[in-house]
Scaffold this active site. Structure first.
Site, PDB file in Angstrom:
ATOM      1  N   ARG A 166      48.332  23.448  55.524  1.00 49.11           N
ATOM      2  CA  ARG A 166      47.792  24.367  54.495  1.00 49.11           C
ATOM      3  C   ARG A 166      48.731  24.539  53.305  1.00 49.11           C
ATOM      4  O   ARG A 166      48.465  25.341  52.420  1.00 49.11           O
ATOM      5  CB  ARG A 166      47.524  25.736  55.110  1.00 49.11           C
ATOM      6  CG  ARG A 166      46.386  25.675  56.099  1.00 49.11           C
ATOM      7  CD  ARG A 166      45.937  27.048  56.507  1.00 49.11           C
ATOM      8  NE  ARG A 166      45.341  26.986  57.825  1.00 49.11           N
ATOM      9  CZ  ARG A 166      45.100  28.030  58.589  1.00 49.11           C
ATOM     10  NH1 ARG A 166      45.405  29.231  58.156  1.00 49.11           N
ATOM     11  NH2 ARG A 166      44.561  27.897  59.770  1.00 49.11           N
TER      12      ARG A 166
ATOM     13  N   HIS B 266      56.357  39.639  66.712  1.00 45.63           N
ATOM     14  CA  HIS B 266      55.759  40.669  65.853  1.00 45.63           C
ATOM     15  C   HIS B 266      54.956  40.056  64.700  1.00 45.63           C
ATOM     16  O   HIS B 266      54.818  40.624  63.633  1.00 45.63           O
ATOM     17  CB  HIS B 266      56.789  41.705  65.378  1.00 45.63           C
ATOM     18  CG  HIS B 266      57.928  41.173  64.588  1.00 45.63           C
ATOM     19  ND1 HIS B 266      59.054  40.619  65.142  1.00 45.63           N
ATOM     20  CD2 HIS B 266      58.136  41.132  63.259  1.00 45.63           C
ATOM     21  CE1 HIS B 266      59.884  40.255  64.185  1.00 45.63           C
ATOM     22  NE2 HIS B 266      59.352  40.547  63.031  1.00 45.63           N
TER      23      HIS B 266
ATOM     24  N   ILE C  77      54.183  32.550  60.885  1.00 46.27           N
ATOM     25  CA  ILE C  77      53.759  31.622  61.940  1.00 46.27           C
ATOM     26  C   ILE C  77      53.918  32.311  63.294  1.00 46.27           C
ATOM     27  O   ILE C  77      55.008  32.766  63.644  1.00 46.27           O
ATOM     28  CB  ILE C  77      54.595  30.325  61.866  1.00 46.27           C
ATOM     29  CG1 ILE C  77      54.424  29.699  60.479  1.00 46.27           C
ATOM     30  CG2 ILE C  77      54.188  29.355  62.972  1.00 46.27           C
ATOM     31  CD1 ILE C  77      55.317  28.514  60.202  1.00 46.27           C
TER      32      ILE C  77
ATOM     33  N   ALA D 124      57.859  37.751  54.354  1.00 47.28           N
ATOM     34  CA  ALA D 124      56.554  38.226  53.874  1.00 47.28           C
ATOM     35  C   ALA D 124      56.484  39.749  53.860  1.00 47.28           C
ATOM     36  O   ALA D 124      55.791  40.339  53.024  1.00 47.28           O
ATOM     37  CB  ALA D 124      55.444  37.657  54.752  1.00 47.28           C
TER      38      ALA D 124
ATOM     39  N   GLY E 101      53.849  33.237  51.051  1.00 48.92           N
ATOM     40  CA  GLY E 101      54.644  33.346  52.269  1.00 48.92           C
ATOM     41  C   GLY E 101      53.995  32.539  53.382  1.00 48.92           C
ATOM     42  O   GLY E 101      52.894  32.008  53.226  1.00 48.92           O
TER      43      GLY E 101
END
Ligand code: INI
Length: 149
Positions: A117, A78, A72, A46, A69
């Site tokens: 999702r 980070h 998770i 991403a 993207g």
């Protein structure tokens, strides 16, 4: 001239992003966009979406750029940096270039939430992203008409 769309997809968590991509492609097709007016490019993660989106937007080739993207939290310490920079970078590209850049990046705490999702176990954010792109192309067209008056 018919509008062209670019979909940029992150390879990170690609089980999820491939499903987002299918949702976006199907939605554009159902809206009557010819498949030869939809290009797809892959990036590693991403974090890299904005770099390619910026170059694509500056080329003035595309009416909208859909960025997909999955970030998770469970996968990375980070998370906030990757998710935050992806969002900020993409927003900047949209504002700076005037080309609609759609943020179709799922940000979740768990893989389970990402699955729900991405169309694998629930609704598909790729569908929402493509609908947003179609809507923004219409709005930008209307804005151009208003500006010519
Ligand atoms: N990229 C993602 O798209 N999703 C993630 O969850 C993720 N995690 O977990 O770290 C991720 N990291 C890679 C990042 O986007 C860059 O590709 C990498 O840091 C190289 O610049």
């Amino acid at each position: 001239m018919a509008a062209r769309y670019l979909i940029i997809v992150s390879r990170f968590n690609d089980t999820i992003t491939k499903s987002l991509l299918s949702g976006a492609q199907d939605t554009l097709q159902e809206a009557g966009v010819e498949s030869n007016h939809v290009d797809t490019l892959w990036v590693p993660g991403a974090f890299e979406l904005a770099t390619v989106a910026a170059q694509a937007a500056r080329s003035k080739t595309y009416a909208a750029i859909i960025c997909l993207g999955a970030v998770i939290r469970g996968d990375t310490p980070h998370f906030d940096l990757v998710a935050g920079q992806a969002a900020a970078g993409l927003q900047r590209v949209g504002i700076d270039t005037g080309v609609p850049v759609i943020f179709g990046v799922i940000t979740t705490d768990t893989v389970e939430q990402a699955l729900t999702r991405s169309g694998i176990k629930g609704g598909n954010k790729g569908v929402d992203a493509a609908q947003s792109a179609l809507s923004m192309v219409k709005t930008m067209g209307r804005l151009a008409e208003l500006a010519r008056r």
